[in-house]
Scaffold this active site. Structure first.
Site, PDB file in Angstrom:
ATOM      1  N   HIS A   1      -7.453   9.704  -1.811  1.00 20.81           N
ATOM      2  CA  HIS A   1      -6.772   9.707  -0.507  1.00 20.81           C
ATOM      3  C   HIS A   1      -7.589  10.394   0.589  1.00 20.81           C
ATOM      4  O   HIS A   1      -7.517  10.023   1.751  1.00 20.81           O
ATOM      5  CB  HIS A   1      -5.406  10.393  -0.638  1.00 20.81           C
ATOM      6  CG  HIS A   1      -4.414   9.944   0.393  1.00 20.81           C
ATOM      7  ND1 HIS A   1      -3.083   9.801   0.126  1.00 20.81           N
ATOM      8  CD2 HIS A   1      -4.563   9.596   1.696  1.00 20.81           C
ATOM      9  CE1 HIS A   1      -2.460   9.382   1.222  1.00 20.81           C
ATOM     10  NE2 HIS A   1      -3.336   9.251   2.189  1.00 20.81           N
TER      11      HIS A   1
ATOM     12  N   LYS B   1      -2.795   5.882  -4.039  1.00 25.09           N
ATOM     13  CA  LYS B   1      -3.871   6.829  -3.720  1.00 25.09           C
ATOM     14  C   LYS B   1      -3.606   8.166  -4.394  1.00 25.09           C
ATOM     15  O   LYS B   1      -2.452   8.610  -4.446  1.00 25.09           O
ATOM     16  CB  LYS B   1      -3.958   7.054  -2.205  1.00 25.09           C
ATOM     17  CG  LYS B   1      -3.901   5.779  -1.392  1.00 25.09           C
ATOM     18  CD  LYS B   1      -4.039   5.997   0.098  1.00 25.09           C
ATOM     19  CE  LYS B   1      -3.653   4.736   0.844  1.00 25.09           C
ATOM     20  NZ  LYS B   1      -2.188   4.550   0.999  1.00 25.09           N
TER      21      LYS B   1
ATOM     22  N   TYR C   1       3.067   9.776  -0.367  1.00 24.30           N
ATOM     23  CA  TYR C   1       4.213   9.211   0.351  1.00 24.30           C
ATOM     24  C   TYR C   1       5.538   9.518  -0.363  1.00 24.30           C
ATOM     25  O   TYR C   1       6.600   9.391   0.241  1.00 24.30           O
ATOM     26  CB  TYR C   1       4.092   7.684   0.522  1.00 24.30           C
ATOM     27  CG  TYR C   1       2.850   7.190   1.229  1.00 24.30           C
ATOM     28  CD1 TYR C   1       2.001   8.052   1.908  1.00 24.30           C
ATOM     29  CD2 TYR C   1       2.526   5.833   1.239  1.00 24.30           C
ATOM     30  CE1 TYR C   1       0.852   7.588   2.543  1.00 24.30           C
ATOM     31  CE2 TYR C   1       1.388   5.360   1.889  1.00 24.30           C
ATOM     32  CZ  TYR C   1       0.552   6.250   2.523  1.00 24.30           C
ATOM     33  OH  TYR C   1      -0.582   5.778   3.152  1.00 24.30           O
TER      34      TYR C   1
ATOM     35  N   ASP D   1       0.828  -1.207   0.000  1.00 21.32           N
ATOM     36  CA  ASP D   1       0.000   0.000   0.000  1.00 21.32           C
ATOM     37  C   ASP D   1       0.863   1.257   0.000  1.00 21.32           C
ATOM     38  O   ASP D   1       1.540   1.558   0.981  1.00 21.32           O
ATOM     39  CB  ASP D   1      -0.884  -0.012   1.257  1.00 21.32           C
ATOM     40  CG  ASP D   1      -1.761   1.219   1.356  1.00 21.32           C
ATOM     41  OD1 ASP D   1      -2.944   1.137   1.004  1.00 21.32           O
ATOM     42  OD2 ASP D   1      -1.249   2.282   1.778  1.00 21.32           O
TER      43      ASP D   1
END
Ligand code: A2P
Length: 280
Positions: free
Chosen positions: A111, A78, A53, A48
């Site tokens: 997200h 996301k 990120y 994930d």
């Protein structure tokens, strides 16, 4: 049953591993490769990540360098808030796929719910699924109100809702709602970022089963029927978090863990941050 064979059915006909590996704050190619290798060897198949990120390139490179076959893994990414909107969402996912070095993801999530482009972003998701850029579409941080609002215009509904979920934030009403709507709930921060690990109740239950408090929490998620994605950069913990398939919590132990609920979040409250740039 073990981590490798334990799948949940999604409402769109696809399947998803119930337990996955969270990649939030896993940074640097060396750490990424070592973490993904430990996780894959321990049987994790769901990975994930997210545009936010900033590690999609490293994730893609790790799979390539470790020679992990694409068809053996389930990859989630996301779309970040600044990429919401019809055209922007599609362009950003094409960029994500380039970084991940793959032609599709298994699950694509919005997200965070934000008012700006709420429906346009979802329309883009529906079209990206049709175009094969992702096999399944879902959302993250959506509370009941966002899902009900989405349902007023969606052609198809999310099959996954990834939310903050741990013993200090048990979210029972949302879990029930999602279940009734055939939406699989997936826990982010399933260990409450470590905040809950010192709770006496958990230590006591852990001792009874000769397990750690982290394993007890993950087993609680498992028995609640939700998906969960613990993160660690330490091989021993990565393995430990996968070794939860050989014991069972009693109903009474499950209830004791439920009772830890304090509505305590590590992230923002999504109903109060339903506007752009207020999420973090
Ligand atoms: P680390 O990566 O240093 O192992 P969450 O998944 O709820 O966000 O929690 C992740 C946090 O919990 C990370 O800080 C991770 O640290 C730590 N962690 C993960 N697994 C365990 C474990 N089995 N025991 C203790 N801490 C853990």
């Amino acid at each position: 049953m073990d981590i490798k064979t334990n799948y949940l059915d999604l409402a769109d006909g696809n399947r998803m591993p119930q337990e996955g590996f969270g990649l939030y704050k896993v940074d640097g190619q060396e750490t990424m490769n070592a973490s993904i290798k430990s996780a894959y060897d321990a049987g994790y198949r769901l990975f994930d990540t997210a545009q936010l990120y900033g590690n999609e390139q490293e994730v893609g490179t790790a799979f390539k360098e470790l020679e992990i076959p694409r068809d053996q893994i389930f990859v989630t990414t996301k779309v970040a808030e600044n990429n919401q909107g019809y055209d922007q969402a599609i362009a950003s996912v094409k960029e994500s796929l380039k970084k991940l070095q793959m032609d599709h993801v298994d699950l694509l999530l919005v997200h965070w719910p934000i008012e700006r482009a709420f429906f346009e972003t979802w329309r883009a998701f529906e079209d990206m699924k049709k175009a094969g850029l992702t096999h399944s579409i879902g959302v993250s941080n959506y509370q009941m109100i966002h899902l009900q609002y989405l349902a007023t215009k969606a052609r198809e509904m999310p099959v996954v809702d990834q939310i903050e979920l741990h013993p200090l934030l048990t979210q029972k009403p949302l879990l029930k709602f999602n279940q009734d709507q055939q939406i699989v709930t997936q826990a982010w921060s399933p260990l409450g970022r470590g905040a809950v690990l010192g709770e006496e109740v958990l230590k006591r239950i852990a001792d009874v089963h000769h397990k750690s408090p982290a394993q007890v929490i993950l087993r609680w998620h498992l028995q609640n029927g939700v998906s969960f994605i613990p993160k660690s950069v330490h091989a021993a913990r990565i393995q430990q978090n996968a070794a939860i398939y050989d014991f069972t919590l009693t109903d009474d132990e499950m209830a004791q863990i439920d009772a830890l609920n304090k509505y305590q979040r590590t992230g923002r409250e999504p109903e109060l941050t339903y506007e752009y740039d207020k999420q973090y």
